[in-house]
Design an enzyme around this catalytic site. Structure first.
Site, PDB file in Angstrom:
ATOM      1  N   HIS A   1       1.015  -1.229   0.058  1.00 29.10           N
ATOM      2  CA  HIS A   1      -0.148  -0.042  -0.037  1.00 29.10           C
ATOM      3  C   HIS A   1       1.048   0.866   0.086  1.00 29.10           C
ATOM      4  O   HIS A   1       0.557   2.374  -0.448  1.00 29.10           O
ATOM      5  CB  HIS A   1      -0.640   0.238   1.001  1.00 29.10           C
TER       6      HIS A   1
ATOM      7  N   SER B   1      -2.837  -7.872   2.754  1.00 34.34           N
ATOM      8  CA  SER B   1      -3.852  -7.779   4.073  1.00 34.34           C
ATOM      9  C   SER B   1      -4.003  -8.943   5.022  1.00 34.34           C
ATOM     10  O   SER B   1      -3.899  -9.146   6.054  1.00 34.34           O
ATOM     11  CB  SER B   1      -4.033  -6.896   4.239  1.00 34.34           C
TER      12      SER B   1
ATOM     13  N   LYS C   1     -17.766  -6.174   7.667  1.00 34.91           N
ATOM     14  CA  LYS C   1     -16.480  -7.087   8.184  1.00 34.91           C
ATOM     15  C   LYS C   1     -16.301  -6.515   9.484  1.00 34.91           C
ATOM     16  O   LYS C   1     -16.284  -5.365   9.820  1.00 34.91           O
ATOM     17  CB  LYS C   1     -15.625  -6.229   6.872  1.00 34.91           C
TER      18      LYS C   1
ATOM     19  N   ARG D   1      -1.879  -5.387  -8.568  1.00 39.13           N
ATOM     20  CA  ARG D   1      -0.967  -6.774  -8.180  1.00 39.13           C
ATOM     21  C   ARG D   1      -0.917  -7.660  -9.613  1.00 39.13           C
ATOM     22  O   ARG D   1      -0.316  -7.211 -10.565  1.00 39.13           O
ATOM     23  CB  ARG D   1      -1.359  -7.498  -6.595  1.00 39.13           C
TER      24      ARG D   1
HETATM   25  P1  ADP Z   1      -6.124  -6.081   0.444  1.00 38.41           P
HETATM   26  O1  ADP Z   1      -6.516  -6.457  -0.874  1.00 38.41           O
HETATM   27  O2  ADP Z   1      -4.637  -6.766   0.719  1.00 38.41           O
HETATM   28  O3  ADP Z   1      -7.022  -6.587   1.525  1.00 38.41           O
HETATM   29  P2  ADP Z   1      -7.233  -3.136   0.414  1.00 38.41           P
HETATM   30  O4  ADP Z   1      -8.696  -3.593   0.620  1.00 38.41           O
HETATM   31  O5  ADP Z   1      -6.692  -2.676   1.608  1.00 38.41           O
HETATM   32  O6  ADP Z   1      -6.495  -4.828   0.463  1.00 38.41           O
HETATM   33  O7  ADP Z   1      -6.451  -2.622  -0.763  1.00 38.41           O
HETATM   34  C1  ADP Z   1      -6.725  -0.959  -1.728  1.00 38.41           C
HETATM   35  C2  ADP Z   1      -5.901  -1.221  -2.566  1.00 38.41           C
HETATM   36  O8  ADP Z   1      -4.615  -1.689  -2.881  1.00 38.41           O
HETATM   37  C3  ADP Z   1      -6.209  -2.209  -3.756  1.00 38.41           C
HETATM   38  O9  ADP Z   1      -6.507  -1.722  -5.006  1.00 38.41           O
HETATM   39  C4  ADP Z   1      -5.421  -3.123  -3.853  1.00 38.41           C
HETATM   40  O10 ADP Z   1      -5.516  -3.847  -4.747  1.00 38.41           O
HETATM   41  C5  ADP Z   1      -4.096  -2.942  -3.710  1.00 38.41           C
HETATM   42  N1  ADP Z   1      -3.703  -3.623  -3.108  1.00 38.41           N
HETATM   43  C6  ADP Z   1      -3.187  -3.932  -1.774  1.00 38.41           C
HETATM   44  N2  ADP Z   1      -2.240  -4.483  -0.933  1.00 38.41           N
HETATM   45  C7  ADP Z   1      -0.789  -4.516  -2.814  1.00 38.41           C
HETATM   46  C8  ADP Z   1       0.115  -4.323  -3.155  1.00 38.41           C
HETATM   47  N3  ADP Z   1       1.092  -5.253  -2.040  1.00 38.41           N
HETATM   48  N4  ADP Z   1       0.786  -4.352  -3.711  1.00 38.41           N
HETATM   49  C9  ADP Z   1       0.276  -3.274  -4.505  1.00 38.41           C
HETATM   50  N5  ADP Z   1      -1.133  -2.529  -4.299  1.00 38.41           N
HETATM   51  C10 ADP Z   1      -1.698  -3.666  -3.027  1.00 38.41           C
END
Ligand code: ADP
Length: 160
Positions: free
Chosen positions: A18, A129, A42, A91
């Site tokens: 992130h 996450s 959630k 990703r």
């Molecule tokens: P996750 O998908 O890990 O549960 P979030 O809902 O917090 O996390 O994700 C928010 C945004 O950040 C989404 O667009 C997700 O694809 C992106 N994201 C999450 N982890 C990464 C990562 N390791 N690298 C790039 N983008 C990420």
């Protein structure tokens, strides 16, 4: 007019992936609002307050990054903030199908907004996450996945 981007997510917890996306977005846009989505369905490990703290602590160095939270539709939050661009991280290809549906739905809801996808450094391609939560809940440790202060709190959380 300022070009404002919103980076929405759950950030439970914020990972180095992130933060990599936030750094890239901060380089491109005048202002980046990292917006924690409060999803009542959630049950997060970290409260909104804890996630706000983690994000603020770890984005201090970026002067054009703000941290906020919202519930309801991203499309409405974007209008409220006068933001045109929603940032999403891409990703692996597995993200694409879901993100494609989400971006099209958001476009339907708010014809003025655009979704911009940014790719993290390759080393964060497999970082999620949920994997971090899973590993720490089972007593594991991961290198270079979350900021040090977040790792400390993860260990504490699962001790209880
Ligand atoms: P996750 O998908 O890990 O549960 P979030 O809902 O917090 O996390 O994700 C928010 C945004 O950040 C989404 O667009 C997700 O694809 C992106 N994201 C999450 N982890 C990464 C990562 N390791 N690298 C790039 N983008 C990420």
């Amino acid at each position: 007019m300022k070009n404002i981007a919103v980076y929405p997510g759950t950030f439970d917890p914020v990972t180095n992936g992130h933060l990599d996306i936030i750094r890239r977005a901060a380089d491109i846009f005048d202002e980046v609002i990292v917006a924690i989505l409060v999803n009542k369905n959630k049950k997060p490990v970290f409260s909104v307050e804890e996630r706000l703290k983690h994000l603020k602590e770890n984005t201090q160095e970026f002067k054009n990054v703000k941290v906020d939270f919202f519930d309801g539709l991203l499309a409405d939050y974007m209008k409220l903030k006068k933001a045109k661009v929603a940032i999403r991280g891409l990703r692996a290809l597995t993200d694409l199908e879901y993100e494609f549906i989400l971006a099209n739905t958001n476009r339907e809801l708010n014809g003025e907004m655009e979704t911009v996808f940014l790719m993290p450094s390759a080393k964060y391609t497999y970082l999620t996450s949920s994997m971090v939560r899973e590993a720490y809940s089972l007593g594991g440790r991961l290198k270079n996945c979350v900021p040090a202060s977040v790792e400390k709190e993860l260990v504490e959380k699962y001790k209880k």
